[in-house]
Write an enzyme that holds these catalytic residues in place. Sequence first.
Site, short mmCIF file in Angstrom:
data_model
loop_
_atom_site.label_atom_id
_atom_site.label_comp_id
_atom_site.label_asym_id
_atom_site.label_seq_id
_atom_site.Cartn_x
_atom_site.Cartn_y
_atom_site.Cartn_z
N ASN A 25 0.88 -1.17 0.00
CA ASN A 25 0.00 0.00 0.00
C ASN A 25 0.92 1.22 0.00
O ASN A 25 1.52 1.54 1.02
CB ASN A 25 -0.89 -0.03 1.26
CG ASN A 25 -1.69 1.25 1.42
OD1 ASN A 25 -1.81 2.04 0.48
ND2 ASN A 25 -2.24 1.45 2.61
N GLU A 28 -6.93 4.93 7.75
CA GLU A 28 -6.66 6.35 7.49
C GLU A 28 -7.84 6.98 6.77
O GLU A 28 -8.18 8.14 6.99
CB GLU A 28 -5.37 6.48 6.67
CG GLU A 28 -4.15 6.19 7.55
CD GLU A 28 -2.96 5.63 6.80
OE1 GLU A 28 -2.91 5.71 5.56
OE2 GLU A 28 -2.05 5.08 7.47
N LYS A 51 0.23 4.29 -0.31
CA LYS A 51 -0.38 5.49 0.30
C LYS A 51 -0.11 6.72 -0.58
O LYS A 51 -0.03 6.58 -1.80
CB LYS A 51 0.13 5.69 1.73
CG LYS A 51 -0.04 4.44 2.59
CD LYS A 51 0.14 4.74 4.05
CE LYS A 51 0.01 3.44 4.82
NZ LYS A 51 0.05 3.62 6.25
N GLY A 79 2.29 2.14 10.80
CA GLY A 79 3.28 3.20 10.67
C GLY A 79 3.91 3.62 11.98
O GLY A 79 4.54 4.67 12.06
N HIS A 99 -9.55 1.34 4.69
CA HIS A 99 -8.30 1.58 5.42
C HIS A 99 -8.57 2.55 6.56
O HIS A 99 -9.34 3.50 6.42
CB HIS A 99 -7.23 2.14 4.47
CG HIS A 99 -5.85 2.07 5.07
ND1 HIS A 99 -5.43 2.98 6.00
CD2 HIS A 99 -4.84 1.19 4.89
CE1 HIS A 99 -4.20 2.66 6.38
NE2 HIS A 99 -3.82 1.57 5.71
N SER A 157 3.19 -2.26 10.49
CA SER A 157 4.63 -2.34 10.73
C SER A 157 5.20 -3.73 10.46
O SER A 157 6.06 -4.22 11.20
CB SER A 157 4.96 -1.89 12.16
OG SER A 157 4.57 -0.56 12.33
N GLU A 195 -5.74 -4.84 10.38
CA GLU A 195 -4.67 -3.88 10.66
C GLU A 195 -4.95 -3.14 11.96
O GLU A 195 -5.76 -2.21 11.99
CB GLU A 195 -4.60 -2.84 9.53
CG GLU A 195 -4.25 -3.45 8.19
CD GLU A 195 -3.68 -2.40 7.24
OE1 GLU A 195 -2.61 -2.63 6.72
OE2 GLU A 195 -4.30 -1.34 7.07
C1 PEP Z 1 -0.90 0.21 6.14
O1 PEP Z 1 -1.10 1.40 6.22
O2 PEP Z 1 -1.67 -0.51 5.49
C2 PEP Z 1 0.26 -0.35 6.83
C3 PEP Z 1 0.24 -1.62 7.17
O3 PEP Z 1 1.26 0.48 7.12
P1 PEP Z 1 2.70 0.12 7.78
O4 PEP Z 1 3.14 -1.20 7.20
O5 PEP Z 1 3.58 1.24 7.40
O6 PEP Z 1 2.46 0.03 9.24
#
Ligand code: PEP
Length: 691
Positions: A447, A536, A449, A612, A534, A652, A606
């Site tokens: 992803n 966000e 972003k 992040g 997602h 992460s 998630e």
């Molecule tokens: C995400 O935003 O889908 C995600 C998993 O981000 P990160 O791997 O950076 O934590």
Amino acid sequence: MSVVVNICRLLLAFVFILSGFVKAVDPLGTQYKLGDYLEALQLAGWLPEWILLVASVLLAAVEFCLGINLLFAINRRATPGCILLILSVVTPLTLWLALSNPISDCGCFGDAIVLTNWQTFWKNVALLAMAVVIMRYPSRMFRFVSESNQWIVSNYTALFILCMSAWCLYDLPIFDFRPYHIGANIKEGMEIPEGAELPEYTTVYTMEKNGTTQQFTVENYPDSTWTFKSVETKLVKEGYEPPIHDFVLTTLEGDDVTEELLADTGYVFLLVAPHLEQADDSRLDLINELNEYAQEHGYSFYGITSSGEKAIARWRDITGAEYPFLQADDIVLKTIIRSNPGLLLLKNGTVIRKWSHNSLPEIDDIVNSQPLDEIEMGQMPEDSVPTKIFRILLWFVLPFTLLTIADRTWMWSRWVRDKRRRQLNKILYNPLNNKKESMRKKIVAGNWKMNMNLQDGIALAKELNETLKADKPNCGVVICTPFIHLASIAQFLDQDIIGLGAENCADKEKGAFTGEVSAEMVKSTGAQYVILGHSERREYYKETPEILKEKVLLAQKNDLKVIFCIGESLAEREAGKQNEVVKAELEGSVFNLSEEDFRKIVIAYEPIWAIGTGKTATAEQAEEIHAYIRSIIAEKYGQAVADDTTILYGGSCKASNAPELFAKPDIDGGLIGGASLKAADFKGIIDAWKK
Ligand code: PEP
């Protein structure tokens, strides 16, 4: 641990059901008890009686419903949570009761089981400990009825118990646990067995002199220089107390006629009205007719009240009552019958019949004015307790038993079907290509972003394309990019190796929605996937479950595969609500899909607190919730669908922790944010499937 949790859960459920039920069948008794509590707290008279009555009905219903919910493991977190809350309030209260003894019986089981205050306190401590155990491992409680049918249990329970209370208020408690129940002989209830030790009381006088207050007994009663303040009777030694110890009837002149009345070998009607001022006078004609009938046949008929002469005279004026009145203590009268007024028929001091003012015998029932000896009304009814228990079984226990059997049979048949399907899959796939029994795909999805301009994005996609062409991945790989990259990248990407997806699409099909990109447009670029839900987008763009539901429908309509994200915030995880949250997110947006459409969805769990932030959920934490997600998919769509659903972990995830995460049986890959922006990092995660 599961055995301990389930034993605690069944015991706690039993206590709550019993306690709620005995209160519900005697709402007035519970109301009187609440009044006693207010009095002990010196708050008597603060609340009108009707509020206490409503509170007593609600209290009983809440206890009963919580007990049934716990028995059926409905709302496995909220139910023990409420029980724990109630016990945390009630336990210190009962400690106070045990220490200061303002009420002799806490009334937790109505009149059915009388406990001392210390017994009640220790009982509550034990229940509290059980509630803590259940709260700690709520998911260990097994279910009798699947989640989709639980609403039937909880709604029917609430309806049943409220109707039960309403009926017992209209008529009389269907189970009478008091010493004046039908069949009880009042004289016998007053007897003290030979040799029994009697309780000892002393009278304590509080007196004052020159600002000093002191307590005295009869033995050391002081001289007249002391001023009397108050007097109370204190129990000094416990002893045998007969079930009926305060049944005293006096004439208006003050003569005790208890013995005489109980010695009457004929029939005696007692119209019991604890407070004549508040007594219901709507059936006065019937009461007077019953009195006339009694006179005609030489039976005694008395009104009994705790009210004074003025109220009696007023009652006579209003109703034309010609029967004599006796007086008794109001608590005794309230104990005798839960109706104001209520009618009692005694013979030889034994209670033969009881009627509330709403169910007085119609005069037609007294067939042709025959004497009581010759008609049913004058006989003790056949033991009605087994009939009542049978009715309750028929109306409450039987429907739930049938529901449980139907539900379990249905689940079992589904399990058998799923098992057959799995066996078929095994035969079809295993011998040929050594695939795992389940058909679900392993995927690592990137992803991007809002990162990288078009040129950098193309460069990264190209690098990845070349790398994976040279070293074929052991899983599906997808990259989800900003909209503007899609068409360009689709030109050169080998989509047999790397799938292409968008990070979002609009919740509208087309039209005047400036700045939006529809699912159809995404599809037209050559992309096959789209990330929806997602965290966000949920947080910054306020995407609600309803909006996401629309997006999912439009994406599927345009043949896009949806990677649907769910996950809890840090506060929700700390409150232990992660299961609730993911379940609500699935129910809100994708559990409406048909089985066929749901099979096309990829779920990405998630935890928001791990996205992040560098904090990863441990492999065990992730596995636990992935397994939970799979279990609720199984409940909704069956085990076969659950087994075939790809559930990715995101938050992460890096090359260093991916192997441990992906080794868990319910984790089928990852949705990768930060680490998907460099080909080498991303490749490191993809390679975790080779380990
Ligand atoms: C995400 O935003 O889908 C995600 C998993 O981000 P990160 O791997 O950076 O934590």
